[in-house]
Design a protein around this motif. Structure first.
Motif, PDB file in Angstrom:
ATOM      1  N   PHE A  62       0.651   0.459 -10.640  1.00  0.00           N
ATOM      2  CA  PHE A  62       0.719  -0.140  -9.315  1.00  0.00           C
ATOM      3  C   PHE A  62       1.785  -1.224  -9.306  1.00  0.00           C
ATOM      4  O   PHE A  62       1.834  -2.056 -10.215  1.00  0.00           O
ATOM      5  N   ARG A  63       2.623  -1.214  -8.268  1.00  0.00           N
ATOM      6  CA  ARG A  63       3.673  -2.213  -8.116  1.00  0.00           C
ATOM      7  C   ARG A  63       3.417  -3.011  -6.838  1.00  0.00           C
ATOM      8  O   ARG A  63       3.601  -2.512  -5.729  1.00  0.00           O
ATOM      9  N   LYS A  64       2.965  -4.224  -7.004  1.00  0.00           N
ATOM     10  CA  LYS A  64       2.542  -5.071  -5.887  1.00  0.00           C
ATOM     11  C   LYS A  64       3.632  -5.288  -4.831  1.00  0.00           C
ATOM     12  O   LYS A  64       3.331  -5.219  -3.632  1.00  0.00           O
ATOM     13  N   PRO A  65       4.892  -5.559  -5.195  1.00  0.00           N
ATOM     14  CA  PRO A  65       5.889  -5.824  -4.148  1.00  0.00           C
ATOM     15  C   PRO A  65       6.036  -4.707  -3.116  1.00  0.00           C
ATOM     16  O   PRO A  65       6.364  -4.972  -1.958  1.00  0.00           O
ATOM     17  N   ILE A  66       5.797  -3.456  -3.516  1.00  0.00           N
ATOM     18  CA  ILE A  66       5.913  -2.357  -2.550  1.00  0.00           C
ATOM     19  C   ILE A  66       4.572  -1.700  -2.242  1.00  0.00           C
ATOM     20  O   ILE A  66       4.515  -0.707  -1.514  1.00  0.00           O
ATOM     21  N   GLU A  67       3.478  -2.251  -2.820  1.00  0.00           N
ATOM     22  CA  GLU A  67       2.117  -1.777  -2.565  1.00  0.00           C
ATOM     23  C   GLU A  67       1.956  -0.270  -2.810  1.00  0.00           C
ATOM     24  O   GLU A  67       1.338   0.440  -2.029  1.00  0.00           O
ATOM     25  N   LYS A  68       2.531   0.199  -3.922  1.00  0.00           N
ATOM     26  CA  LYS A  68       2.454   1.623  -4.271  1.00  0.00           C
ATOM     27  C   LYS A  68       2.261   1.788  -5.776  1.00  0.00           C
ATOM     28  O   LYS A  68       2.675   0.955  -6.557  1.00  0.00           O
ATOM     29  N   ILE A  69       1.677   2.925  -6.129  1.00  0.00           N
ATOM     30  CA  ILE A  69       1.639   3.344  -7.524  1.00  0.00           C
ATOM     31  C   ILE A  69       2.918   4.143  -7.757  1.00  0.00           C
ATOM     32  O   ILE A  69       3.213   5.087  -7.020  1.00  0.00           O
ATOM     33  N   LEU A  70       3.680   3.732  -8.758  1.00  0.00           N
ATOM     34  CA  LEU A  70       4.937   4.412  -9.074  1.00  0.00           C
ATOM     35  C   LEU A  70       4.823   5.153 -10.401  1.00  0.00           C
ATOM     36  O   LEU A  70       4.098   4.746 -11.297  1.00  0.00           O
ATOM     37  N   LEU A  71       5.604   6.213 -10.486  1.00  0.00           N
ATOM     38  CA  LEU A  71       5.779   6.959 -11.724  1.00  0.00           C
ATOM     39  C   LEU A  71       7.147   6.552 -12.238  1.00  0.00           C
ATOM     40  O   LEU A  71       8.149   6.680 -11.524  1.00  0.00           O
ATOM     41  N   GLU A  72       7.191   6.030 -13.473  1.00  0.00           N
ATOM     42  CA  GLU A  72       8.448   5.489 -13.968  1.00  0.00           C
ATOM     43  C   GLU A  72       8.525   5.545 -15.485  1.00  0.00           C
ATOM     44  O   GLU A  72       7.530   5.830 -16.157  1.00  0.00           O
ATOM     45  N   ILE A 142      -2.132   1.039 -16.861  1.00  0.00           N
ATOM     46  CA  ILE A 142      -1.136   2.105 -16.948  1.00  0.00           C
ATOM     47  C   ILE A 142      -1.804   3.431 -17.253  1.00  0.00           C
ATOM     48  O   ILE A 142      -2.678   3.512 -18.115  1.00  0.00           O
ATOM     49  N   ASN A 143      -1.350   4.493 -16.568  1.00  0.00           N
ATOM     50  CA  ASN A 143      -1.696   5.864 -16.933  1.00  0.00           C
ATOM     51  C   ASN A 143      -0.459   6.491 -17.551  1.00  0.00           C
ATOM     52  O   ASN A 143       0.640   6.368 -17.008  1.00  0.00           O
ATOM     53  N   ILE A 144      -0.636   7.154 -18.669  1.00  0.00           N
ATOM     54  CA  ILE A 144       0.477   7.840 -19.329  1.00  0.00           C
ATOM     55  C   ILE A 144       0.496   9.283 -18.853  1.00  0.00           C
ATOM     56  O   ILE A 144      -0.544   9.951 -18.825  1.00  0.00           O
TER      57      ILE A 144
END
Length: 173
Positions: A62-72, A142-144
């Motif tokens: 989860f990335r708070k600044p954009i309020e989304k879960i990202l895959l990175e 984190i999910n791998i």
């Protein structure tokens, strides 16, 4: 024409745990003055980690600044005075639980040069083997994910993967 801006004055506006924000008064190429808000960040390292020749390890968080879960890509912040490659090796194990027999520098990017001085150094890791289970930071969840490269390219094209360091890494191979 030289478009370089000369810094005349710097004033710290915010000093945080990870970033500082400074207000720069600059002299423009035409002699006029302007203000620039600059975020100072210590930089980071991202790792393109190959589980096998067709599969890469990505992390979901989860990335708070954009309020989304990202895959990175697995990645992390450089600590003060830390060697860039050693940071990447540490972050790979912390976030994924893997170490690598081969660790190769691919290049670097600037994440948001309009307001931030952060550089992200990108490495490729191959010959993965189990290290300590992904410890992460105490405030990281984190999910791998193991994903085929063809699928990742498709996910980039259709907007499922929007993280700039991840997209950039695939341009470097």
């Amino acid at each position: 024409m030289d478009f370089t801006e000369k810094t005349v004055e710097t004033k710290n506006i915010f000093k945080g745990k990870i970033i500082d924000v400074n207000l720069h008064t600059v002299e423009l190429p035409n002699g006029r003055r302007a203000s620039r808000e600059v975020v100072n960040h210590p930089g980071g390292v991202a790792i393109l980690a190959y589980k096998d020749e067709n599969t890469v390890i990505l992390v979901e968080q989860f990335r708070k600044p954009i309020e989304k879960i990202l895959l990175e890509l697995p990645a992390g912040k450089l600590e003060k005075g830390e060697d860039i490659e050693l940071c990447g090796i540490r972050e790979l194990e912390e976030e994924t639980g893997y170490k690598a027999k081969e660790f190769k520098y691919l290049g670097k990017i600037v994440s948001s040069p309009g307001f931030c001085d952060e550089y992200i150094y990108i490495y490729m890791a191959k010959g993965l083997y189990k290290g300590q289970d992904g410890l992460g930071d105490e405030d990281e969840f984190i999910n791998i994910r193991e994903i085929k490269i063809d699928k990742i390219k498709e996910m980039i094209k259709n907007g499922e993967i929007i993280d700039s360091k991840t997209i950039s890494a695939f341009m470097m191979i």
